[in-house]
Design an enzyme around this catalytic site. Structure first.
Site, PDB file in Angstrom:
ATOM      1  N   ASP A  88      61.671  -0.814  52.551  1.00 13.02           N
ATOM      2  CA  ASP A  88      60.253  -0.485  52.506  1.00 13.02           C
ATOM      3  C   ASP A  88      60.110   0.881  51.848  1.00 13.02           C
ATOM      4  O   ASP A  88      60.501   1.899  52.415  1.00 13.02           O
ATOM      5  CB  ASP A  88      59.695  -0.466  53.931  1.00 13.02           C
ATOM      6  N   HIS A  89      59.524   0.901  50.647  1.00  8.24           N
ATOM      7  CA  HIS A  89      59.475   2.137  49.868  1.00  8.24           C
ATOM      8  C   HIS A  89      58.512   3.164  50.468  1.00  8.24           C
ATOM      9  O   HIS A  89      58.516   4.328  50.057  1.00  8.24           O
ATOM     10  CB  HIS A  89      59.068   1.825  48.424  1.00  8.24           C
ATOM     11  N   ARG A  90      57.689   2.766  51.437  1.00  9.57           N
ATOM     12  CA  ARG A  90      56.848   3.739  52.120  1.00  9.57           C
ATOM     13  C   ARG A  90      57.669   4.646  53.023  1.00  9.57           C
ATOM     14  O   ARG A  90      57.253   5.762  53.341  1.00  9.57           O
ATOM     15  CB  ARG A  90      55.783   3.021  52.964  1.00  9.57           C
ATOM     16  N   VAL A 139      61.563   4.530  52.932  1.00  9.45           N
ATOM     17  CA  VAL A 139      62.868   4.824  52.326  1.00  9.45           C
ATOM     18  C   VAL A 139      62.669   5.116  50.840  1.00  9.45           C
ATOM     19  O   VAL A 139      62.175   4.264  50.097  1.00  9.45           O
ATOM     20  CB  VAL A 139      63.850   3.652  52.513  1.00  9.45           C
TER      21      VAL A 139
END
Length: 442
Positions: free
Chosen positions: A414-416, A418
């Protein structure tokens, strides 16, 4: 209420039912939507009252005179012979509002000699309604014409989020366009509880039978449940996948050396317990990958435990039992536990508690094949590791090419939560732990 005369149409499909038993409806409020070959039309209620029962559902085909619903209580019911003129009420509602409106007094039916339908229209009381019907009855179906509803469906707009500016808070096309412009200008709005702030257009139905012989089989319950969860995760989590390779030559040699000891202990020592221990060690050094994003989207929930889910392929679909406290267990204990939960999964005996509480998920396709894939994050977790089949490849060691056993890794996150840098740091750390299992003792 029965279906009035709506023109030269028969067997008209019902595409929307806008009320349900227990709802309060007002005069001229749309109760269902029909779709003929030429147009989409809404059927208004000729009277006010509480819906006692609904006689149709989406997909039914209706004709003039068919029972649509029954009302109880509320305002005075117009005579039955006024129903064919109910389309005129909808047309009148679309017209501009007059400068002055007045409450019509309730009187007995018209004098003798006057047409009954005309008398009912002239004498029927007009109930008062608040300017904002959403405030009057939260959650009710928005008031909009068929053309506006179709326009909103094409744009994927949820009309319950749109404020109507038309007469009686009716939503017009400009309201939908303004909502889309505001959404694009402000970015993604906060999603309402349980879903997205908009509705995705439905996929068109295809008659596959016209191309050849077909057979319809129902989805298993597991696939229905996991499909909904995966769909929600894919839509709500911004995915990034990092690919890497780990040199497991020495680890595989060590595993084979321990096979006899494992058999004496009554377990089958596969590669998975080693992978789980390595993942647990990497998570201990990078705990952000086992965190979760709080519901407010502004905080991280850091977990001081390491429960890892392992995807298991079963005849009925994919399930993910969770192994508890992986960082505190030995290789033989993990191997024994893996055998037990895998057997329960394939026999369909997993309990809900067996699949809850995970902090990270591992999905291994190594026993089947493949070189890489992009696993979907198992929200509310923030990362998942995909493992493909290991392969012996020539690797340059500084002097010559030597055969090494390489394991493909696919980390989705999850780029939010990591960042890309943390994603590659994790796969690099995991590769080093798998390359030299002794590092787990440090």
């Amino acid at each position: 209420m029965h279906l009035p005369d709506i023109g030269d149409f028969t067997d008209i499909p019902v595409i929307e039912v806008l009320v349900a038993p227990g709802d309060r409806v007002e005069v001229d409020q749309s109760i269902l939507t029909l779709e003929s070959d030429k147009a989409t039309m809404e059927i208004p209620s000729p009277a006010a009252g509480e819906v006692e029962s609904v006689g149709v559902k989406v997909g039914d085909q209706v004709n003039q005179g068919d029972l649509l619903l029954t009302l109880q209580g509320g305002a005075e019911q117009p005579p039955a012979d006024s129903e064919p003129d109910s389309t005129a009420a909808e047309a009148a509602e679309r017209a501009p509002a007059p400068a002055v409106t007045a409450q019509a007094p309730a009187k007995p039916p018209a004098a003798a000699g006057a047409p009954p339908g005309e008398a009912a229209r002239r004498k029927a009381p007009v109930p008062t309604r608040p300017a904002d019907m959403q405030a009057y009855a939260p959650g009710r179906t928005p008031h909009a014409s068929p053309a506006v509803r179709r326009f909103a469906r094409e744009l994927g707009v949820d009309l319950t989020l749109v404020k109507g500016s038309g007469r009686k808070s009716r939503i017009v096309k400009d309201d939908v366009q303004s909502f889309v412009k505001q959404t694009l200008a402000a970015g993604a709005p906060q999603a309402p509880a349980g879903g997205l702030p908009f509705q995705l257009p439905a996929a068109p139905e295809v008659d596959f039978g016209k191309f050849g012989q077909v057979e319809t089989q129902p989805l298993s319950r597991i696939k229905k449940l996991s499909g909904t969860h995966l769909h929600r995760s894919w839509l709500s989590v911004p995915h990034v996948t990092q690919f890497d390779e780990a040199d497991i030559t020495e680890l595989e040699a060590f595993r084979k050396d321990q096979k006899a000891a494992a058999e004496q202990a009554g377990v089958k020592l596969t590669f998975m317990p080693f992978l789980l221990k390595a993942v647990a060690g990497a998570l201990a050094q990078m705990p952000v990958l086992k965190a979760s994003l709080a519901a407010d989207g502004e905080n991280l929930v850091m977990k001081h435990y390491t429960h890892i889910g392992v995807a298991v392929d079963t005849p009925n679909g994919l399930v993910v039992p969770v192994l508890r406290d992986v960082d505190k267990k030995g290789l033989f204990d993990l191997a024994r536990e893996l055998m037990a939960v895998s057997g329960k999964a394939r026999d369909g005996k997993l309990l809900p508690g067996d699949m809850q509480g995970g902090t990270f998920t591992v999905s291994s396709l190594g026993g089947i094949g493949g070189t890489a894939f992009t696993p979907i994050v198992n929200a509310p977790e923030v990362a998942i590791l995909g493992v493909s089949r290991s392969e012996t490849k020539p690797v340059w060691n500084g002097e010559k090419f030597a055969p090494r056993l390489l394991l493909p890794l696919s980390l989705s996150y999850d780029h939010r939560v990591v960042d890309g840098a943390d994603g590659v740091r994790f796969t690099t750390l995991l590769s080093s732990l798998l390359g030299d299992i002794r590092r787990l003792l440090l």
